[in-house]
Structures are given as structure tokens and as C-alpha cells.
Design a protein around this motif. Structure first.
Motif, short mmCIF file in Angstrom:
data_model
loop_
_atom_site.label_atom_id
_atom_site.label_comp_id
_atom_site.label_asym_id
_atom_site.label_seq_id
_atom_site.Cartn_x
_atom_site.Cartn_y
_atom_site.Cartn_z
N VAL A 243 0.86 -1.11 -0.16
CA VAL A 243 0.06 -0.16 0.12
C VAL A 243 0.90 1.11 0.16
N ALA A 244 1.02 1.89 -1.02
CA ALA A 244 1.54 3.21 -1.14
C ALA A 244 0.61 4.54 -0.81
N GLY A 245 0.72 4.68 0.43
CA GLY A 245 -0.07 6.00 0.96
C GLY A 245 0.34 7.19 1.31
N THR A 269 3.27 -1.49 3.89
CA THR A 269 2.66 0.07 3.84
C THR A 269 3.86 0.90 3.75
N VAL A 270 3.59 1.98 3.00
CA VAL A 270 4.63 3.13 3.09
C VAL A 270 3.67 4.45 3.25
N ASP A 271 3.85 4.90 4.35
CA ASP A 271 3.09 6.43 4.40
C ASP A 271 3.44 7.64 4.12
N ASN A 272 4.47 7.74 3.18
CA ASN A 272 4.98 8.90 2.68
C ASN A 272 5.20 8.63 0.96
N ALA A 273 4.20 7.98 0.32
CA ALA A 273 4.44 7.78 -1.08
C ALA A 273 4.34 8.76 -1.75
N ASN A 274 3.67 10.16 -1.20
CA ASN A 274 3.53 10.98 -1.90
C ASN A 274 4.79 11.96 -2.10
N THR A 275 5.97 11.38 -1.69
CA THR A 275 7.41 12.08 -1.76
C THR A 275 8.31 11.04 -2.54
N VAL A 276 9.14 11.62 -3.20
CA VAL A 276 10.07 10.69 -3.95
C VAL A 276 10.65 9.72 -3.09
N TYR A 298 6.76 1.04 6.60
CA TYR A 298 7.73 2.19 6.40
C TYR A 298 7.20 3.40 6.33
N GLY A 299 8.02 4.43 6.70
CA GLY A 299 7.75 5.89 6.35
C GLY A 299 8.19 6.62 7.48
#
Length: 313
Positions: A243-245, A269-276, A298-299
Motif C-alpha cells: 500500500v503506497a499511501g 505499507t508506506v506512509d509517505n508515497a507522495n514524496t520521492v 515504512y515511512g
């Protein structure tokens, strides 16, 4: 007898005295007060300049961190997902950072079997009955409805059907034909529940990246958030999932997965997928899923154990 002229003279004298007092007082205080105010304004101006400089420095630092992540991804990612078939499934609240996630998957060498965008209509609770009916009518000979959830939840049932045609079937189960896959997707596409990139899905995938975002805040937010979790659960039953969140609080998909001891064992899960940085980590989390059969969280959120998984050998 006190006449009118006496009153006029008396009032004039009072007002004249007040005027003289104001002039004298203002003249006496004007210097110190003005100096004090000027000093305060000068101090505030300097504080404002300092804060502005700090903000500029932080923005510059953030930009440099993004540049660093972009450059390091060119060293780390190439070849890590070569030969791996990956589906990108975008939820209605995750469209803003889908392109960045796709870019990093391609940089890693993943074979993208398709890009599917679920529309808001798909998670609208008003369409529950229609989704249940569509799951039945959209079925094809190699994409039967047997084994689908029978609890009356339209999103869950339709998600199970979509997962069965978009991801690899379990070993020993006959695969879905390309014609039947296209027919199922066309049924949902024509009904306005999803769109596909150029209306093309090349085959089944062994893993899926679900791109999600913030929790919903409208009057049906609880039901919508629940539906988003149902989607992830059904795709998790079929293949590896990341999950890229964006964010990890408020009941969004990332926070629900991390708070569920069962889901957290199989869904990364990745909680900062809105960043590079987060987009880079999304690809690395998928590598971990496919090579080690391991899920990780992660994140940068408080409930993220680490920033990224161990780098692949």
C-alpha cells in the motif's frame, strides 16, 4: 444670578484646559512612546526575517532531500524488479502520487501488467446492490463467481472478482483467459466503476501496488474507509501487496493495516508515497515482498518501525 454667558465662558475654559493638557501630555510622552513602538516594530521585523529565512532553509533542505532520493534511486533500483509482473491499482484518494510510484516501479525494471483506477463510484455505499449484481453478470467461463464472498458487501465481492482476473490464480487453478479478463474489466469500465490505462491490461500480475491517500471526511466516510480496506483484503488474498499511501492517521488504509495484527503480517505499507523518498521505498518494499515473502511498515509516521527495508543484495 448666573446667566447663559457665564456657562459658555465656564465650558470654554474647561475644554481649553483639556486641550492644553492633551497637547502638553502628548508632547511629553511622544518621544518615549514613539521610541518604544519603533523598537518593538524593529524587533518584530527582525523576527519575521529570521523565521522567513528558516522556512526558506527548510524548503531548500527538503528539495535537496528529494533530489538525493531521486539520484540514489538511480543507483539502488535498476534491476531489482526485472521480470516481476506488477499491477498498479489506484484508489480514488491516491491519484495525486500515482505517477511517481509508477516511475519508480519502471526504474526498478518491473513489468507493468496494467494500471487500474477505481472510481469514487466503486466505494460509494449507495452502489452496494449494483456491485453485487455486476459481480454476477460480469462473470465469464474462466472467471466464475464461485468462491467469492457471500456476505452481501458489494465492494468486497466485486474486489474479489477483480483480484481473481488481475492477479495470478493459485497453483492448480486454471488461469483466466485474456478474453474473459478483458470482458470483466469492460463490464466495470462501462458501468463507470473503474478505468484502465489505454483500456489495456496485458495479463495477470504476481503483485499489486495499491495507491491510496488520506481518509474520507464526508458523511459516508466510515463506510468508504471500510470499503477501501475490503479492497486491500481481497487483493491480499491473491498476491503480494504494498500500500503506497499518504499519512498514517485518521483511519486511512495505511493506519488500519498497521493497527491490524493480521493484515500487518501480509500487507506492506508506506506512509509517505507522495514524496520521492516514499516512492523509492514503495519499490523496495515490493522487492522485499516478492523475494523474502515478508511484509513491512515504512515511512515517517509515528507507527512506522523504520524508514525503509533492508537494501536488496
Amino acid at each position: 444670578m448666573i446667566n447663559f454667558r457665564y456657562h459658555v465662558v465656564s465650558l470654554t475654559a474647561v475644554f481649553l484646559a483639556l486641550a492644553i493638557g492633551l497637547v502638553v501630555g502628548t508632547a511629553a510622552l511622544n518621544g518615549p512612546v514613539a521610541d518604544s513602538l519603533e523598537g518593538q516594530v524593529t524587533g518584530l521585523r527582525k523576527d519575521n526575517q529570521n523565521w522567513r529565512q528558516q522556512v526558506n532553509n527548510m524548503e531548500k533542505q527538503l528539495a535537496l532531500e528529494e533530489d538525493f532520493a531521486e539520484e540514489i534511486s538511480q543507483v539502488i533500483l535498476p534491476g531489482t524488479l526485472t521480470g516481476r509482473r506488477v499491477l498498479v491499482l489506484t484508489l480514488p484518494n491516491g491519484r495525486d502520487h500515482t505517477e511517481g510510484v509508477l516511475k519508480k516501479l519502471q526504474q526498478a525494471g518491473a513489468t507493468l501488467t496494467g494500471r487500474v483506477e477505481l472510481q469514487d463510484k466503486f466505494i460509494n455505499p449507495d452502489n452496494n446492490t449494483n456491485l453485487l449484481e455486476l459481480a454476477v453478470t460480469a462473470a465469464r467461463p474462466t472467471a466464475q463467481t464461485t468462491g467469492l464472498p457471500g456476505n452481501g458487501h458489494g465492494v468486497e465481492t466485486s474486489s474479489a472478482l477483480l483480484a481473481s482476473v488481475l492477479l495470478d490464480r493459485p497453483q492448480g487453478v486454471a488461469p483466466v483467459s485474456d478474453a474473459d479478463r478483458r470482458a470483466v474489466l469492460a463490464a466495470y469500465n462501462n458501468a463507470g466503476y473503474l478505468t484502465t490505462d489505454n483500456n489495456k491490461v496485458t495479463g495477470s500480475a504476481e503483485a499489486v501496488v495499491v495507491v491510496s491517500g488520506q481518509p474520507y471526511v464526508d458523511k459516508d466516510s466510515e463506510k468508504r474507509d471500510e470499503s477501501v480496506v475490503k479492497i486491500a483484503e481481497q487483493f491480499d488474498r491473491t498476491g503480494s501487496i504494498v500500500v503506497a499511501g499518504k499519512g498514517s492517521v485518521g483511519g486511512n488504509l495505511v493506519s488500519v493495516v498497521r493497527g491490524d495484527p493480521v493484515l500487518a503480517q501480509t500487507i506492506s505499507t508506506v506512509d509517505n508515497a507522495n514524496t520521492v523518498q516514499g516512492q523509492l521505498v514503495t519499490s523496495l518494499a515490493l522487492v522485499e515482498q516478492l523475494t523474502e515473502k515478508k511484509a513491512g511498515q515504512y515511512g515517517v509516521g509515528d507507527n512506522a518501525p523504520s524508514l525503509l527495508p533492508k537494501l536488496p543484495q
